[in-house]
Design a protein around this motif. Structure first.
Motif, short mmCIF file in Angstrom:
data_model
loop_
_atom_site.label_atom_id
_atom_site.label_comp_id
_atom_site.label_asym_id
_atom_site.label_seq_id
_atom_site.Cartn_x
_atom_site.Cartn_y
_atom_site.Cartn_z
N TYR A 34 4.83 3.89 -9.76
CA TYR A 34 4.60 3.92 -11.15
C TYR A 34 5.93 3.96 -11.90
CZ TYR A 34 3.32 4.82 -15.92
OH TYR A 34 3.11 5.03 -17.47
N ILE A 35 6.95 4.90 -11.38
CA ILE A 35 8.10 5.06 -12.10
C ILE A 35 9.02 4.07 -11.60
CG2 ILE A 35 10.35 6.52 -11.96
CD1 ILE A 35 8.62 8.90 -11.35
N SER A 36 8.92 3.27 -10.46
CA SER A 36 9.79 1.93 -10.16
C SER A 36 9.38 0.98 -10.79
CB SER A 36 9.59 1.78 -8.69
OG SER A 36 10.45 3.17 -7.86
N LYS A 37 7.92 0.74 -11.41
CA LYS A 37 7.74 -0.08 -12.11
C LYS A 37 8.19 -0.25 -13.50
CE LYS A 37 3.30 -2.49 -13.67
NZ LYS A 37 1.82 -2.81 -13.71
N LYS A 38 8.09 1.00 -14.01
CA LYS A 38 8.79 1.29 -15.61
C LYS A 38 10.28 1.10 -15.28
CE LYS A 38 4.84 2.03 -17.70
NZ LYS A 38 4.42 0.97 -18.52
N ARG A 39 10.87 1.81 -14.20
CA ARG A 39 12.29 1.65 -14.20
C ARG A 39 12.70 0.91 -12.82
NH1 ARG A 39 15.51 5.29 -16.43
NH2 ARG A 39 17.22 4.12 -15.26
N PRO A 40 12.79 -0.51 -12.85
CA PRO A 40 13.01 -1.13 -11.61
C PRO A 40 14.29 -0.95 -10.85
CG PRO A 40 12.13 -2.52 -13.12
CD PRO A 40 12.40 -1.46 -14.04
N ASP A 41 15.05 -0.44 -11.73
CA ASP A 41 16.60 -0.23 -11.13
C ASP A 41 16.76 0.93 -10.30
OD1 ASP A 41 16.03 1.11 -13.80
OD2 ASP A 41 17.89 2.00 -13.68
N LEU A 42 15.65 1.83 -10.33
CA LEU A 42 15.72 3.00 -9.67
C LEU A 42 14.90 2.86 -8.17
CD1 LEU A 42 14.27 5.64 -12.02
CD2 LEU A 42 16.52 5.33 -11.41
N ASN A 43 15.59 3.08 -7.16
CA ASN A 43 15.35 2.81 -5.52
C ASN A 43 14.05 3.90 -5.47
OD1 ASN A 43 15.22 3.84 -2.52
ND2 ASN A 43 16.53 2.11 -2.42
N PHE A 44 12.95 3.25 -5.01
CA PHE A 44 11.69 3.75 -4.82
C PHE A 44 11.76 5.06 -3.84
CE2 PHE A 44 8.32 4.39 -1.85
CZ PHE A 44 7.31 4.86 -2.70
N ASP B 262 4.06 8.84 -3.49
CA ASP B 262 4.23 7.44 -3.25
C ASP B 262 3.76 6.55 -4.53
OD1 ASP B 262 5.28 8.06 -0.91
OD2 ASP B 262 3.59 7.27 0.35
N ILE B 263 2.59 7.05 -5.05
CA ILE B 263 1.90 6.36 -6.06
C ILE B 263 2.72 6.63 -7.38
CG2 ILE B 263 -0.17 6.39 -7.56
CD1 ILE B 263 -1.70 6.70 -5.21
N VAL B 264 3.28 8.01 -7.81
CA VAL B 264 4.06 8.58 -8.80
C VAL B 264 5.34 7.52 -8.66
CG1 VAL B 264 5.09 10.10 -10.05
CG2 VAL B 264 2.89 10.64 -8.95
N SER B 265 5.90 7.69 -7.64
CA SER B 265 7.04 6.67 -7.67
C SER B 265 7.23 5.28 -7.81
CB SER B 265 7.67 6.92 -6.19
OG SER B 265 8.13 8.33 -5.86
N ALA C 86 0.83 -1.28 0.08
CA ALA C 86 -0.13 -0.09 -0.07
C ALA C 86 0.76 1.15 -0.07
CB ALA C 86 -1.06 -0.17 1.40
N SER C 87 0.35 2.29 0.09
CA SER C 87 1.03 3.55 0.07
C SER C 87 0.24 4.75 0.84
CB SER C 87 1.47 4.09 -1.26
OG SER C 87 0.38 4.76 -2.06
#
Length: 297
Positions: free
Chosen positions: A146-156, A141-144, A135-136
């Motif tokens: 989504y970004i983490s889903k598209k770029r898993p290499d980025l730390n949330f 948090d939701i934007v992050s 959850a968030s």
């Protein structure tokens, strides 16, 4: 029945966390002239300038974001985040109506760092536990996520911190005050407090997300697997996993032992390995361990 209970349990946890964050904002944030983080920080600045409640602003921001998450991130994540946001907003509005002035930490512009530290730690705890429950708290948090889903290499949490830096920059202008001649007096203090809050909450949340069951992994290459395993079992009450290996250069046969131990046992295992020549090892930190084999007695 058990399945229904286990499915509802995360929602109960999320509701309690939302209540905690609502009290955190009302008691430590709103009276101390700084924007905490994310879109709730934007809501805090809007309330500061216009009087429009954080609770209502949070609803206006987070309901569309949760709908976005439902279709583009993860449905379970979206539903649990919506549960958090609705609870947080409604509880905050209730607290705001009741007041709780006697319990608010109002520094009146002095030693504001203390409520920042308190609120940052509480928020980081809420963020970390929320994400461990898929959850968030809404907003960035939701934007992050989504970004983490598209770029898993980025730390949330560091993506979140970067987004919050924009809020910190905006607070420089929002919390400017008028001087005696009507001129605007800008102050970097709200910016510093916002960045400190974001750093503390990101650090605490990231630590919780990594988990508390940290350990140390030893990879041992040796000619003496039986002897080393015997000593590990006898002295450390652990065992190891054995893999046959061949040296790439020498072509000599060796055995690789993989052993997970508690951090306070590192020195003891190093002492065991020092007894055996022609033995090489290296260590790695394990952030989380799952399951357990039968304990060696």
């Amino acid at each position: 029945m058990k399945k229904k209970l286990s499915a509802l349990l995360p929602y109960g946890c999320i509701i309690l966390l939302a209540i905690l964050l609502a009290f955190n904002y009302q008691l430590f944030v709103v009276k101390n002239g700084f924007a905490p983080a994310g879109l709730n920080g934007v809501a805090t600045m809007v309330q500061y300038k216009t009087g429009f409640s954080i609770g209502y602003m949070s609803l206006l921001i987070n309901i569309p974001l949760c709908a976005f998450a439902f279709f583009f991130v993860d449905r379970k994540f979206a539903k649990r985040s919506l549960c958090f946001c609705l609870t947080y907003s409604l509880v905050f509005l209730l607290i705001q109506r009741i007041g709780f002035e006697a319990f608010q930490y109002n520094t009146e512009g002095h030693d504001t760092i203390y409520p920042v530290i308190l609120s940052g730690v509480i928020s980081g705890f809420v963020y970390g536990i929320c994400f461990r429950n898929n959850a968030s708290t809404g907003g960035t948090d939701i934007v992050s996520k989504y970004i983490s889903k598209k770029r898993p290499d980025l730390n949330f949490f560091w993506v979140t911190f970067a987004l919050n830096a924009v809020v910190a920059a905006a607070s420089f202008f929002v919390y400017a005050k008028k001087g005696d001649a009507g001129e605007l007096i800008f102050n970097y203090k709200p910016v510093c407090l916002c960045i400190l809050y974001c750093f503390i909450s990101s650090f605490v949340g990231g630590s919780i997300l990594k988990g508390s069951k940290t350990a140390c992994k030893f990879t041992i290459i040796t000619r003496y697997p039986d002897e080393i395993t015997r000593d590990i079992i006898r002295e450390l009450k652990h065992s190891s996993t054995r893999i046959s290996a061949v040296g790439s250069y020498s072509k000599d046969e060796r055995t690789v032992l993989i052993c997970i131990i508690n951090k306070h046992q590192i020195i003891d295992l190093e002492a065991i390995l020092s007894r055996y020549e022609d033995t090489f090892s290296f260590t790695e930190t394990v952030n989380e361990t799952y399951g357990n084999f039968k304990r060696i007695k």
